[in-house]
Design an enzyme around this catalytic site. Structure first.
Site, PDB file in Angstrom:
ATOM      1  N   LYS A   1     -23.283  -8.482 -49.367  1.00  0.00           N
ATOM      2  CA  LYS A   1     -24.570  -9.167 -49.575  1.00  0.00           C
ATOM      3  C   LYS A   1     -25.014  -9.887 -48.300  1.00  0.00           C
ATOM      4  CE  LYS A   1     -22.322 -12.921 -51.980  1.00  0.00           C
ATOM      5  NZ  LYS A   1     -21.057 -12.195 -52.057  1.00  0.00           N
TER       6      LYS A   1
ATOM      7  N   LYS B   1     -17.022 -18.334 -38.604  1.00  0.00           N
ATOM      8  CA  LYS B   1     -18.121 -19.301 -38.563  1.00  0.00           C
ATOM      9  C   LYS B   1     -18.046 -20.110 -37.271  1.00  0.00           C
ATOM     10  CE  LYS B   1     -20.868 -22.090 -41.545  1.00  0.00           C
ATOM     11  NZ  LYS B   1     -21.225 -22.450 -42.894  1.00  0.00           N
TER      12      LYS B   1
ATOM     13  N   LYS C   1     -20.099  -1.971 -43.632  1.00  0.00           N
ATOM     14  CA  LYS C   1     -19.475  -2.365 -44.893  1.00  0.00           C
ATOM     15  C   LYS C   1     -20.537  -2.949 -45.839  1.00  0.00           C
ATOM     16  CE  LYS C   1     -16.406  -5.590 -47.018  1.00  0.00           C
ATOM     17  NZ  LYS C   1     -15.771  -6.855 -47.046  1.00  0.00           N
TER      18      LYS C   1
END
Ligand code: ADP
Ligand code: TRP
Length: 332
Positions: free
Chosen positions: A204, A122, A201
């Site tokens: 979601k 992040k 991969k």
């Protein structure tokens, strides 16, 4: 320090894992994690929880989090998690874990957390992180250590977090005497990385998932959209490393897998046929779970009862470990 403050060697083998209710479960979650949980419920004592406190670091809509938490419970039960064998509960129903988290936090070096990938990724993207994301691995360590877990079945991406839990446990034990059991990660190598419909991969976050309980028709359409190369039908193809073949292999027995591999190597077929075979296999594979899920969804009171019972068993164990830790570090 009193005699009884050190942990007894575990008489039983304890398995524990958690899964975040941040979206509907997909094949990657199933083959990388859930299936292992379910297999391991037959060996020793097992604890499985729905990590809603962790999910709160990303889901900021109350109703959605509530619904996804219930969906997760339904999915796990439908897929074969047996509440008579395993303890199934919701993370936030065990407040002892949050209290233990603070004890662990006081001795966790910042540098250790700065190296953890969720936070590091992040930050690398130039985004600012909340303290919740930064300290996420400490809560995960508390989750694991609170139950004297020996084995933690997880996907490959969680191995780093188990290492952090071990570091934290070792440091606490070093300072305050033997308190926590050292956990070990357990990964299934054959399905360690399930590919998504784009070959990356399955996740979601990449919008490339095939969900376990999505509408069968909608799923077929998605499967037909799996990205493949444009080699002509006649040309032989190498199955190893082909993500469509990898997805097919998840559901195939050794014989079906060999037959499909031979078909690839021989050539003379289209990817459409493989996709159709994949859709049929996946539908059959999850048919029983789908029926069980529908039945459970019609009886929410029963699901709530299972979760309440799980929480009370989990609290009993976490309460013992928390009392041990508090005594050893001088809080009581
Ligand atoms: P997602 O990547 O979709 O956000 P999570 O991070 O919530 O999934 O993963 C939940 C569990 O499922 C973890 O133990 C993770 O390792 C496993 N898992 C997720 N995606 C995959 C995948 N594509 N292949 C294998 N395991 C996976
Ligand atoms: N962080 C894990 C994941 O995203 C979920 C999790 C939370 C967990 N606490 C845990 C897994 C403890 C194993 C043990 O998949």
């Amino acid at each position: 320090m009193s005699q009884d403050s050190s942990p007894k060697p575990p008489a039983v083998h304890r398995v524990l894992s958690g899964i975040q209710p941040t979206g509907r479960f997909h094949w990657g979650n199933y083959f990388g994690a859930i299936r292992q949980y379910i297999d391991l419920q037959n060996s020793g004592e097992s604890y499985y929880f729905i990590a809603n406190l962790h999910a709160l670091t990303t889901i900021r809509e109350s109703e959605r989090l509530r619904q996804l938490t219930l969906d997760a419970a339904l999915d796990l039960l439908a897929l074969g998690l047996d509440p008579n064998r395993a303890t199934l509960f919701v993370q936030s129903d065990v407040p002892e874990v949050s209290e233990l988290c603070w004890l662990l936090m006081t001795g966790t070096p910042i540098g250790l957390l700065e190296r953890c990938h969720a936070y590091k990724d992040k930050k690398a993207k130039g985004l600012t992180a909340d303290a919740g994301l930064f300290t996420y691995p400490v809560l995960m360590a508390a989750d694991i250590l609170a139950y004297d877990a020996n084995t933690v079945p997880v996907g490959e991406d969680q191995v780093q977090h188990i290492e952090v839990a071990r570091d934290i446990a070792a440091s606490f034990n070093h300072h305050f005497g033997e308190t926590f059991v050292m956990p070990k990660a357990k990964i299934v190598a054959s399905a360690a990385r399930v590919p998504g419909i784009d070959g990356e991969k399955m996740s979601k976050s990449y919008n490339n998932t095939l969900e376990i309980f999505e509408d069968v028709k909608a799923q077929r359409k998605k499967i037909m959209r799996i990205v493949t190369d444009s080699r002509p039908v006649e040309q032989p193809k190498e199955p190893e490393g082909d993500h469509l073949f990898d997805l097919f292999s998840l559901f195939a027995n050794a014989e079906d897998r060999e037959t499909m591999a031979a078909l690839y190597r021989r050539g003379g077929f289209g990817y459409g046929e493989v996709k159709k075979a994949l859709a049929d296999k996946a539908e059959a594979y999850f048919a029983e779970a789908r029926a069980k899920r529908a039945e459970l969804a019609g009886n929410p009171a029963k699901v709530q009862e299972i979760l309440a019972d799980g929480a009370s068993r989990a609290r009993k164990k976490a309460g013992e470990v928390l009392a041990r830790a508090k005594r050893n570090c001088g809080l009581t």
